[in-house]
Design a protein around this motif. Structure first.
Motif, PDB file in Angstrom:
ATOM      1  N   LEU A 127       6.293  -8.259  17.911  1.00 29.36           N
ATOM      2  CA  LEU A 127       6.277  -8.504  19.456  1.00 29.36           C
ATOM      3  C   LEU A 127       5.110  -9.337  20.162  1.00 29.36           C
ATOM      4  O   LEU A 127       5.090 -10.333  20.743  1.00 29.36           O
ATOM      5  CB  LEU A 127       6.544  -7.047  19.931  1.00 29.36           C
ATOM      6  CG  LEU A 127       6.676  -7.202  21.426  1.00 29.36           C
ATOM      7  CD1 LEU A 127       8.064  -7.608  21.948  1.00 29.36           C
ATOM      8  CD2 LEU A 127       6.452  -5.461  22.072  1.00 29.36           C
ATOM      9  N   TRP A 128       3.988  -8.854  19.762  1.00 28.92           N
ATOM     10  CA  TRP A 128       2.733  -9.447  20.358  1.00 28.92           C
ATOM     11  C   TRP A 128       2.313 -11.014  19.450  1.00 28.92           C
ATOM     12  O   TRP A 128       1.845 -11.638  20.404  1.00 28.92           O
ATOM     13  CB  TRP A 128       1.656  -8.247  19.981  1.00 28.92           C
ATOM     14  CG  TRP A 128       1.874  -7.228  20.770  1.00 28.92           C
ATOM     15  CD1 TRP A 128       2.348  -6.039  20.775  1.00 28.92           C
ATOM     16  CD2 TRP A 128       1.303  -7.110  22.545  1.00 28.92           C
ATOM     17  NE1 TRP A 128       2.367  -5.175  21.720  1.00 28.92           N
ATOM     18  CE2 TRP A 128       1.679  -5.778  22.875  1.00 28.92           C
ATOM     19  CE3 TRP A 128       0.647  -8.054  23.304  1.00 28.92           C
ATOM     20  CZ2 TRP A 128       1.374  -5.463  24.044  1.00 28.92           C
ATOM     21  CZ3 TRP A 128       0.213  -7.569  24.477  1.00 28.92           C
ATOM     22  CH2 TRP A 128       0.864  -6.327  25.184  1.00 28.92           C
ATOM     23  N   SER A 129       2.740 -10.946  18.393  1.00 29.49           N
ATOM     24  CA  SER A 129       2.401 -12.306  17.936  1.00 29.49           C
ATOM     25  C   SER A 129       3.160 -13.379  18.498  1.00 29.49           C
ATOM     26  O   SER A 129       2.708 -14.442  18.463  1.00 29.49           O
ATOM     27  CB  SER A 129       2.633 -12.234  16.240  1.00 29.49           C
ATOM     28  OG  SER A 129       2.001 -11.230  15.542  1.00 29.49           O
ATOM     29  N   PHE A 130       4.424 -13.259  18.896  1.00 25.41           N
ATOM     30  CA  PHE A 130       5.264 -14.188  19.370  1.00 25.41           C
ATOM     31  C   PHE A 130       5.369 -14.203  20.993  1.00 25.41           C
ATOM     32  O   PHE A 130       5.281 -15.178  21.478  1.00 25.41           O
ATOM     33  CB  PHE A 130       6.589 -14.192  18.482  1.00 25.41           C
ATOM     34  CG  PHE A 130       6.362 -14.278  16.906  1.00 25.41           C
ATOM     35  CD1 PHE A 130       5.280 -15.366  16.475  1.00 25.41           C
ATOM     36  CD2 PHE A 130       7.091 -13.290  16.191  1.00 25.41           C
ATOM     37  CE1 PHE A 130       5.148 -15.182  15.176  1.00 25.41           C
ATOM     38  CE2 PHE A 130       6.918 -13.546  14.892  1.00 25.41           C
ATOM     39  CZ  PHE A 130       5.947 -14.434  14.411  1.00 25.41           C
ATOM     40  N   ALA A 131       5.793 -13.054  21.440  1.00 28.37           N
ATOM     41  CA  ALA A 131       6.294 -12.925  22.876  1.00 28.37           C
ATOM     42  C   ALA A 131       4.841 -13.103  23.667  1.00 28.37           C
ATOM     43  O   ALA A 131       4.985 -13.501  24.736  1.00 28.37           O
ATOM     44  CB  ALA A 131       6.810 -11.701  23.064  1.00 28.37           C
ATOM     45  N   CYS A 132       3.857 -12.684  23.092  1.00 30.82           N
ATOM     46  CA  CYS A 132       2.413 -12.761  23.777  1.00 30.82           C
ATOM     47  C   CYS A 132       1.727 -14.004  23.429  1.00 30.82           C
ATOM     48  O   CYS A 132       1.222 -14.820  24.360  1.00 30.82           O
ATOM     49  CB  CYS A 132       1.652 -11.198  23.652  1.00 30.82           C
ATOM     50  SG  CYS A 132       0.024 -11.357  24.517  1.00 30.82           S
TER      51      CYS A 132
END
Length: 453
Positions: free
Chosen positions: A207-212
């Motif tokens: 989640l954090w690697s791609f959406a953020c």
């Protein structure tokens, strides 16, 4: 009321809702405008929140794998996955600045310039500099782009449509959609519950690697998911071509090639893969010897040449003085061990009745996890791709490795052994447990099984 709350669907909704609240709430710890979380204290608290999210995620996955959930649970999983991504998408990246290089390389190509030819600070590119992207490019003064040509092709396409960070992040989420669709189809082909997509879709590190942060690994993940689906459908040539594309986004996926070559299926994928490699490199050949950019110096920067960047070598250095060739010795040992593993996977026959897609994903997960753990990069997002094969072949150690490296977003001891041990020691214990539990106590001769129902 209590009986309803005790239902698996209600428990899954509770765990998923709590996970979503934690992930979205973690944004509040970021100081607006800061290119990091803000302060070391906030960063530590941020990672603590993400670690709690990993605990909730693992509890949810345990429920998904063990409970008998209705088909409607899939929409709960996908709905919360979309909600969490949409909440993080508008945020500017603050855990990594890599995406600014992607946007820059896209702008360079949109101007008709080979991105491998110049440093970002080169006067030849002065007319492309802007206050939103150029000042935030990492290694701008000494490193040409390190990204392979498939990644550059994506940057170039996005750069012609949008010169913004948000545009690049949207493109990365598009490749995530490809991965999710392929994984859902693989689950269906294998006769497995489709709500297992939560293994990928709810993973906090993913989640954090791609959406953020919009890491380019999302492109490799989308292509890997597609390659697995095509290979499961016995389209060997297409699978080799697509896997080659994933390799030229981020070189690491080359390690899963043996899973695609089982049972002697070598010629078609090898030829198709070689053709894709040649076609992708062709447009950038004008860069000459700079075609591989910063790749050669990257290993030295990460400490791989001295061995300081390897977890086991760093640990041994705490106990005894190590010779200068320790890093090379470790790399050689890993190469030999991995070669033996690859040969075993290529030549072995599946002993159980697992569907072909499950066997393929299991082999892919084992190869990917072993190679990634052996290289043990200290950048958290390098581990996110492990969630792809683990969705269809849920090996506990691989699921752990796909999520627990959120801890690597900080480095409280400023060294490469003690803090990473919190990830690698449990992974090794889970792997050993899986090996022991799946080893039959007494081998059963094949003839003894003949005639049994």
């Amino acid at each position: 009321m209590r009986a309803a709350f005790r239902s698996p669907t209600a428990r899954l909704a509770s765990l998923g809702g709590a996970l979503a609240l934690l992930m979205i709430g973690a944004l509040a710890l970021h100081v607006p405008g800061a290119d990091t979380v803000g302060t070391p204290t906030r960063a530590n608290l941020f990672v603590a929140v993400l670690a709690l999210g990993v605990a909730l995620y693992l509890a949810a996955i345990r429920l998904v794998l063990r409970a008998d959930l209705p088909r409607s649970a899939l929409w709960l999983v996908l709905g919360l996955a979309v909600l969490m991504r949409m909440a993080l998408l508008p945020s500017l990246p603050f855990l990594s600045s890599d995406i600014y290089r992607y946007v820059w390389d896209g702008q360079v190509q949109a101007a008709g310039i080979n991105p491998y030819r110049y440093l970002p600070v080169d006067p030849a590119l002065e007319h492309l500099r802007d206050p939103a992207v150029f000042p935030l490019i990492n290694r701008a003064t000494y490193a040409r782009t390190i990204y392979p040509p498939a990644a550059e092709a994506v940057f170039g396409l996005v750069g012609r449509a949008s010169a913004s960070v948000t545009g690049m992040k949207v493109a990365m989420l598009g490749f995530e959609v490809v991965a999710v669709m392929c994984l859902l189809r693989l689950l269906s082909l294998s006769g497995l519950p489709r709500e297992r997509i939560a293994i990928y879709a709810w993973n906090p590190l993913v989640l954090w690697s791609f959406a953020c942060d919009g890491h380019v690994d999302a492109v490799a993940i989308g292509l890997l998911g597609l390659a697995l689906l095509v290979r499961a459908r016995r389209r060997d040539g297409w699978a080799g071509a697509i896997l080659a594309g994933a390799v030229l986004v981020k070189f690491l996926p080359i390690v899963v090639a043996p899973a695609f070559l089982r049972r002697g299926r070598f010629r078609a994928p090898a030829l198709a893969g070689a053709a894709v490699v040649a076609a992708l490199y062709l447009p950038y050949l004008s860069a000459g010897r700079d075609l591989f950019g910063f790749l050669g110096a990257y290993g030295s920067e990460e400490g791989y040449d001295t061995g300081a960047g390897f977890w086991l070598v760093a640990g041994l250095s705490h106990l005894v003085p190590l010779p200068a060739f320790a890093g090379r010795a470790y790399a050689l040992a890993v190469a030999v061990g991995f070669g033996a593993l690859a040969l075993w996977i290529v030549r072995r026959r599946t002993a159980d009745a697992s569907p072909a897609a499950v066997a393929l994903c299991r082999d892919t997960a084992i190869l990917a996890a072993c190679a990634t753990a052996a290289a043990n990069p200290h950048y958290a997002w390098y581990y996110a791709w492990l969630a792809v094969p683990a969705t269809v072949a849920p090996i506990p150690a691989v699921i752990w490795l796909s999520a627990a490296p959120v801890l690597f977003l900080i480095d409280p001891f400023n060294e490469r052994f003690l803090w990473p041990a919190l990830v690698f020691v449990p992974a090794a214990a889970l792997a050993l447990r899986s090996v022991v539990r799946h080893r039959p106590a007494v081998p059963i001769p094949a003839k003894a099984l003949e005639g049994t129902a």
